[in-house]
Scaffold this active site. Structure first.
Site, PDB file in Angstrom:
ATOM      1  N   LEU A   1      11.392   1.513   7.387  1.00  0.00           N
ATOM      2  CA  LEU A   1      10.791   1.948   6.010  1.00  0.00           C
ATOM      3  C   LEU A   1      11.189   3.055   5.248  1.00  0.00           C
ATOM      4  O   LEU A   1      11.467   3.867   5.934  1.00  0.00           O
ATOM      5  CB  LEU A   1       9.075   2.135   5.967  1.00  0.00           C
ATOM      6  CG  LEU A   1       8.437   2.602   4.845  1.00  0.00           C
ATOM      7  CD1 LEU A   1       7.989   1.367   4.113  1.00  0.00           C
ATOM      8  CD2 LEU A   1       6.929   3.214   5.360  1.00  0.00           C
TER       9      LEU A   1
ATOM     10  N   TYR B   1       0.865  -1.474   0.100  1.00  0.00           N
ATOM     11  CA  TYR B   1       0.032  -0.058   0.215  1.00  0.00           C
ATOM     12  C   TYR B   1       0.974   1.318  -0.028  1.00  0.00           C
ATOM     13  O   TYR B   1       2.067   1.189   0.208  1.00  0.00           O
ATOM     14  CB  TYR B   1      -1.010  -0.023   1.180  1.00  0.00           C
ATOM     15  CG  TYR B   1      -0.307   0.609   2.645  1.00  0.00           C
ATOM     16  CD1 TYR B   1      -0.415   1.748   3.185  1.00  0.00           C
ATOM     17  CD2 TYR B   1       0.494  -0.660   3.212  1.00  0.00           C
ATOM     18  CE1 TYR B   1       0.265   2.071   4.229  1.00  0.00           C
ATOM     19  CE2 TYR B   1       1.003  -0.105   4.337  1.00  0.00           C
ATOM     20  CZ  TYR B   1       0.917   1.123   5.032  1.00  0.00           C
ATOM     21  OH  TYR B   1       1.629   1.566   6.105  1.00  0.00           O
TER      22      TYR B   1
ATOM     23  N   LYS C   1       6.645  -1.828   2.312  1.00  0.00           N
ATOM     24  CA  LYS C   1       5.499  -1.411   2.816  1.00  0.00           C
ATOM     25  C   LYS C   1       4.165  -2.196   2.607  1.00  0.00           C
ATOM     26  O   LYS C   1       3.450  -2.053   1.792  1.00  0.00           O
ATOM     27  CB  LYS C   1       5.248   0.066   2.223  1.00  0.00           C
ATOM     28  CG  LYS C   1       4.186   0.856   2.897  1.00  0.00           C
ATOM     29  CD  LYS C   1       4.143   2.409   2.520  1.00  0.00           C
ATOM     30  CE  LYS C   1       3.142   3.239   3.084  1.00  0.00           C
ATOM     31  NZ  LYS C   1       3.396   3.541   4.449  1.00  0.00           N
TER      32      LYS C   1
END
Length: 286
Positions: A207, A32, A150
């Site tokens: 991330l 996403y 992610k």
């Protein structure tokens, strides 16, 4: 009533439905993105699209959308939802199989879902109006070891975020088994000591945040502030003059409390003010 996109069609959100055998529902098997868009202007669009493509490649989902297709989807969703301050959420799962089975199925079509929702308009950075800053708690990072992807499998992040929420704080700062800073449950981390900004290096523990990268690039281009990407110990975090968290929805938020102790002198810092001002002025250039 908001308009969403599902598998090639725009529709009211109440009409959007997926199969219970969709692997995104069963396994969290998907990728996403969340792109901030303010009155039709997106922040960091290309970085977000590069990251969603990297994530899809990393877990073997073949979608093969062009940048232009993503751009058209985001622009259309923005227009259909009022073109105000919006978070544009993009979600791709592996698709719907005929049974529940762990191995990747063959010859299924990915599910593509997207929606837009209202987000606050960021305020102009100002010490008089920013408030007292966020309060964080710290915790050992217990998530999986591929945090650079992610993934929609966010339970590890959710549990860490819930730790902070239950404690009356806004975020959980995470560190690894070597007492080295990784990130936070839903954002990246910067610290400041004696005017020098530092943030952890990009590896499988964090991330690669788009706002994080924009902050780094904007500050490097300006050249008036010193910034390092390196290993940061928990002791350094506890001794920092300033701590910030960054994300697409929060931009750059100052932290003034960590584990019930004040950060620095307890006030929002001047380095944050300069960095946040530079970000605010330049974010639409990326």
């Amino acid at each position: 009533m908001s308009t969403v996109f599902l598998n090639g069609n725009y529709m009211p959100i109440e009409e959007a439905k997926i199969s219970p055998l969709d692997r995104g529902f069963l396994f969290g098997d998907g990728i996403y993105e969340l792109i901030p868009s303010y009155f039709g202007k997106m922040v960091g669009f290309q970085g977000h699209i590069n990251r969603i493509n990297d994530g899809l490649n990393a877990i073997g989902i073949e979608l093969n959308w062009s940048d232009a297709q993503w751009q058209e989807l985001c622009d259309t969703l923005s227009k259909k939802n009022g073109a105000g301050p919006l978070g544009i959420y993009l979600h791709v799962s592996r698709g719907t199989d005929t049974k529940r089975f762990h191995a990747f199925p063959k010859n299924i079509t990915p599910t593509v879902f997207a929606m837009a929702f209202e987000i606050p308009v960021p305020k102009t950075p100002d010490l008089a109006t920013v408030g007292k800053g966020y309060a964080l708690i710290s915790s050992e990072d217990l998530r999986w070891k591929r945090c650079q992807i992610k993934s929609t499998s966010l339970l590890g992040n959710v549990l860490h975020f819930q730790e902070a929420y239950a404690a009356g704080s806004q975020e959980t700062l995470l560190y690894n088994s070597n007492n080295e800073l990784t990130e936070a449950s839903s954002s990246n981390i910067f610290i400041v000591k004696e005017g020098v900004i530092a943030t952890p290096i990009e590896d499988n523990q964090i991330l690669p945040g788009i706002t994080r990268r924009l902050v780094i690039d904007i500050l490097a281009k300006d050249g008036s502030l010193s910034l390092e990407e390196r290993v940061i110990t928990l002791d350094e975090v506890n001794a920092a003059d300033e701590i910030w968290i960054t994300s697409s929805s929060k931009e750059i938020v100052p932290v003034t409390q960590l584990d019930s102790k004040v950060v620095g002198d307890g006030n929002v810092g001047l380095v944050w003010l300069k960095a946040a001002t530079l970000y605010s002025k330049n974010k639409f250039s990326y």
